[in-house]
Design an enzyme around this catalytic site. Structure first.
Site, PDB file in Angstrom:
ATOM      1  N   LYS A 156       0.807  -1.225   0.000  1.00  0.00           N
ATOM      2  CA  LYS A 156       0.000   0.000   0.000  1.00  0.00           C
ATOM      3  C   LYS A 156       0.838   1.272   0.000  1.00  0.00           C
ATOM      4  CE  LYS A 156      -1.024   0.238   4.959  1.00  0.00           C
ATOM      5  NZ  LYS A 156      -2.108   0.339   5.929  1.00  0.00           N
TER       6      LYS A 156
ATOM      7  N   GLU B  41      18.905 -11.689  23.689  1.00  0.00           N
ATOM      8  CA  GLU B  41      17.623 -11.057  24.027  1.00  0.00           C
ATOM      9  C   GLU B  41      16.880 -11.947  25.015  1.00  0.00           C
ATOM     10  OE1 GLU B  41      15.404  -9.639  20.628  1.00  0.00           O
ATOM     11  OE2 GLU B  41      17.139  -8.580  19.842  1.00  0.00           O
TER      12      GLU B  41
ATOM     13  N   HIS C 170       5.817  -4.430  23.931  1.00  0.00           N
ATOM     14  CA  HIS C 170       7.275  -4.336  24.090  1.00  0.00           C
ATOM     15  C   HIS C 170       7.569  -3.465  25.303  1.00  0.00           C
ATOM     16  CE1 HIS C 170      11.501  -3.693  23.305  1.00  0.00           C
ATOM     17  NE2 HIS C 170      11.454  -4.592  22.337  1.00  0.00           N
TER      18      HIS C 170
ATOM     19  N   ARG D 163       9.414 -10.932  27.818  1.00  0.00           N
ATOM     20  CA  ARG D 163       8.850  -9.614  27.537  1.00  0.00           C
ATOM     21  C   ARG D 163       7.540  -9.309  28.254  1.00  0.00           C
ATOM     22  NH1 ARG D 163       9.409  -8.461  21.200  1.00  0.00           N
ATOM     23  NH2 ARG D 163      11.634  -8.471  21.506  1.00  0.00           N
TER      24      ARG D 163
ATOM     25  N   HIS E  57       3.264  -3.984  20.334  1.00  0.00           N
ATOM     26  CA  HIS E  57       4.411  -4.252  19.468  1.00  0.00           C
ATOM     27  C   HIS E  57       4.121  -5.278  18.383  1.00  0.00           C
ATOM     28  CE1 HIS E  57       8.599  -4.566  18.381  1.00  0.00           C
ATOM     29  NE2 HIS E  57       8.688  -5.827  18.757  1.00  0.00           N
TER      30      HIS E  57
ATOM     31  N   ARG F 226       5.521 -14.472  22.052  1.00  0.00           N
ATOM     32  CA  ARG F 226       6.569 -14.631  21.022  1.00  0.00           C
ATOM     33  C   ARG F 226       7.972 -14.464  21.622  1.00  0.00           C
ATOM     34  NH1 ARG F 226       9.232 -10.965  17.363  1.00  0.00           N
ATOM     35  NH2 ARG F 226       8.330  -9.314  18.606  1.00  0.00           N
TER      36      ARG F 226
HETATM   37  C1  SIN Z   1      13.656  -5.583  19.608  1.00  0.00           C
HETATM   38  O1  SIN Z   1      14.638  -5.257  18.965  1.00  0.00           O
HETATM   39  O2  SIN Z   1      13.575  -5.451  20.817  1.00  0.00           O
HETATM   40  C2  SIN Z   1      12.479  -6.157  18.894  1.00  0.00           C
HETATM   41  C3  SIN Z   1      12.779  -7.515  18.474  1.00  0.00           C
HETATM   42  C4  SIN Z   1      11.516  -8.292  18.342  1.00  0.00           C
HETATM   43  O3  SIN Z   1      10.444  -7.752  18.522  1.00  0.00           O
HETATM   44  O4  SIN Z   1      11.595  -9.482  18.106  1.00  0.00           O
END
Ligand code: SIN
Length: 548
Positions: free
Chosen positions: A53, A131, A247, A293, A352, A387
């Site tokens: 789009k 992470e 997030h 998260r 997020h 996730r």
């Molecule tokens: C981030 O960089 O914190 C996002 C990565 C993600 O959402 O998987």
């Protein structure tokens, strides 16, 4: 459970005789990592039309910072990646889908590197970040924190080399065309060419997520829930739309865009502190700032509520070479007179990632014949109820390619070329009320943030359901004629679905937290399934295996 509503099949009027026509073998909708991967794979089988789009690079993919999770280190393995994904996923993952992700992931990364994706390296070997929720460092990244931008550029270059891919930019998806339950392409609107009907043997929906439904979001402006809304109107089965990932760390400066501050920053050792410098995560979870998260987002929400403060802070002052590792975030902070070497970075959680979506099987196929889905718009089952960080770019690569192959094979088997069918949608125009679209958008985003955000409750959800239902009477009855209007209708449609799904799941699981039902319901986990049947919306629970 079935609710009456203001649903309609198409949101615009159109007719085969008035519109332009495009015929293709495979139509791909969306130019992010999933759509591009699907198009690149599908072109091995036939002619592909790839529509988006905005411009090709206007996607959530291009804004990704942290990176791509994949088992590539000598001490890592697909099995470890599988275990981490399942552990974080809160019991809703589809094990076979996770298995595909982790096993096919390394080959998809090899392909990406062969197309020229410049991942960051340490002394020649791929650099790997850490992470939350990962038991070791496995996140590949590019240009520090600009993984998505470099990825989108690589995919653009690759798509340009594919002679059988025709790229349509600025082409808005209004609705999928269905006849007798079979998807035959899409009704679209192009700034220059107006309404066009794109007829395809197979259609792949990869149109991204829904973040713009919430006031606070990391998502780019294009994330207006179009794909989910369009699939819903076409009769596709939606799954677990209450599962919205928040997030923990979005830059919080009044009036500024809510830019993501990557989880990789905490992976490099950043502290999460309050205005007094107190590291409150230590009392919440043994992994502290690197807890999953959902736990970090809720802990920030609770701490801000308890201390009656508006934001928390990331403290990165002790991280050496911060500016080199995170050049984008550093520049962003400097734009607001924040020097990460000396100042705390104000943050808050925000919406997020839409974990729920169109239910698909392991081939990417939805319940509608001729419609496949991948990326954020799809529910493959990979993410379960929560996730694992940086799994979604990999999901886009893997399931995009799977969808491209499935669509290619099915289009090849179908020897009939795509053809134009006489089709007319001509609803009388509603003359009730003028609409102030920005006002509806802002009101929607506020109520969703307040009542269908990180912490939910039955009362607030019911209140929201009523409010949205009231708005729907005079917003969804209109036949509007611009992308802005259709986007508002799509956002409202999907906000209602998210709210109804959150009501149907009266337990707390993964990213979905109900203060009136704060535990997991004992027994077998279930999906929340949503479908439009005629003018009604059916919302019900279904067994874990449900994809159609
Ligand atoms: C981030 O960089 O914190 C996002 C990565 C993600 O959402 O998987």
């Amino acid at each position: 459970m079935t609710n009456t509503s203001d649903n309609r099949r198409y949101i615009t009027n159109f007719g085969s005789l008035q519109a332009g026509h495009v015929l293709t073998d495979i139509l791909v909708i969306g130019s992010g990592v999933a759509g591009s991967s699907a198009a690149i794979e599908a072109t091995k089988f036939g002619r592909v039309t790839l529509m988006t789009k905005g411009a090709f690079r206007d996607s959530a993919t291009a804004t990704a910072q942290g990176g791509i999770a994949v088992a590539s280190a000598p001490d890592d393995s697909p099995k470890l990646h599988y275990d981490d994904t399942m552990r974080v996923g809160g019991g809703l993952n589809v094990p076979a889908a996770v298995d595909l992700l982790v096993k096919q992931g390394p080959a998809r990364i090899e392909a990406l590197l062969s197309w020229g994706w410049q991942a960051d390296r340490d002394n020649g070997t791929l650099a790997r970040g850490r992470e939350a929720g990962h038991s070791l460092s496995r996140i590949l990244h590019a240009a520090g924190d600009q993984t998505g931008r470099i990825l989108a550029e690589t995919l653009y270059e690759k798509v340009q080399t594919e002679a059988r891919v025709r790229l349509f930019e600025n082409c808005f998806l209004i609705d999928l065309i269905t006849v007798d339950g079979r998807c035959l392409g899409a009704v679209t609107y192009h700034q220059k060419y107006g309404h066009q009907l794109i007829w395809a043997k197979q259609t792949i929906l990869a149109s991204g997520g829904c973040g713009q439904i919430w006031r606070e979001t990391t998502n780019p402006p294009c994330a207006t829930a179009d794909g989910v809304a369009v699939a819903f109107r076409a009769g596709a089965l939606l799954r677990d739309m209450e599962m919205v990932q928040f997030h923990p760390t979005t830059l919080y400066i009044a009036g500024a865009g809510r830019a993501l501050i990557s989880e990789a920053v905490r992976g490099e050792g950043a502290y999460l502190v309050d205005a007094d410098g107190y590291r409150f995560m230590a009392e919440v979870h043994p992994d502290g700032e690197l807890a999953p998260r959902d736990i970090v987002s809720r802990a920030i929400h609770d701490h801000l509520t308890k201390t009656r403060t508006t934001c928390a802070y990331l403290d990165v002052r002790h991280i050496r070479h911060f500016a080199q590792r995170f050049p984008f975030i550093s520049e962003l902070c400097h734009n607001f007179q924040i020097d990460p070497a000396h100042d705390l970075i104000p943050i808050r959680p925000s919406a997020h990632y839409m974990i729920g979506g169109v239910a698909v099987d392991l081939q990417g196929a939805s319940n509608l014949d001729g419609l496949l889905c991948c990326g954020e718009v799809a529910s493959t089952g990979v993410h379960g109820a929560n996730r694992l960080a940086s799994n979604s770019l990999l999901e886009g690569l893997v399931f995009g390619a799977i969808c491209g192959e499935t669509a290619g094979n099915r289009a090849t088997k179908n020897s009939q070329p795509a053809r134009i069918i006489d089709l007319v949608e001509d609803r009388p125009r509603s003359v009730r009320t003028e609409l102030d679209l920005p006002d509806i958008d802002n009101s929607l985003r506020s109520v969703m943030w307040r009542n269908v955000g990180i912490v939910r409750s039955k009362d607030r959800l019911n209140e929201t359901k009523d409010i949205l239902g009231f708005w729907a009477h005079y917003v969804l009855d209109k036949t509007l004629n611009s992308p802005a209007g259709w986007q508002t209708q799509n956002k409202l449609t999907v906000a209602r679905i998210v709210t109804q799904s959150a009501l149907a799941r009266n337990e707390s699981r993964g990213v979905h937290f109900r203060s009136d039902a704060p535990a997991i319901t004992p027994g077998k986990p279930y999906h929340v399934l949503v479908k439009q049947i005629g003018q009604e919306t059916s919302v019900e629970r279904g067994p874990l295996e449900t994809t159609s």
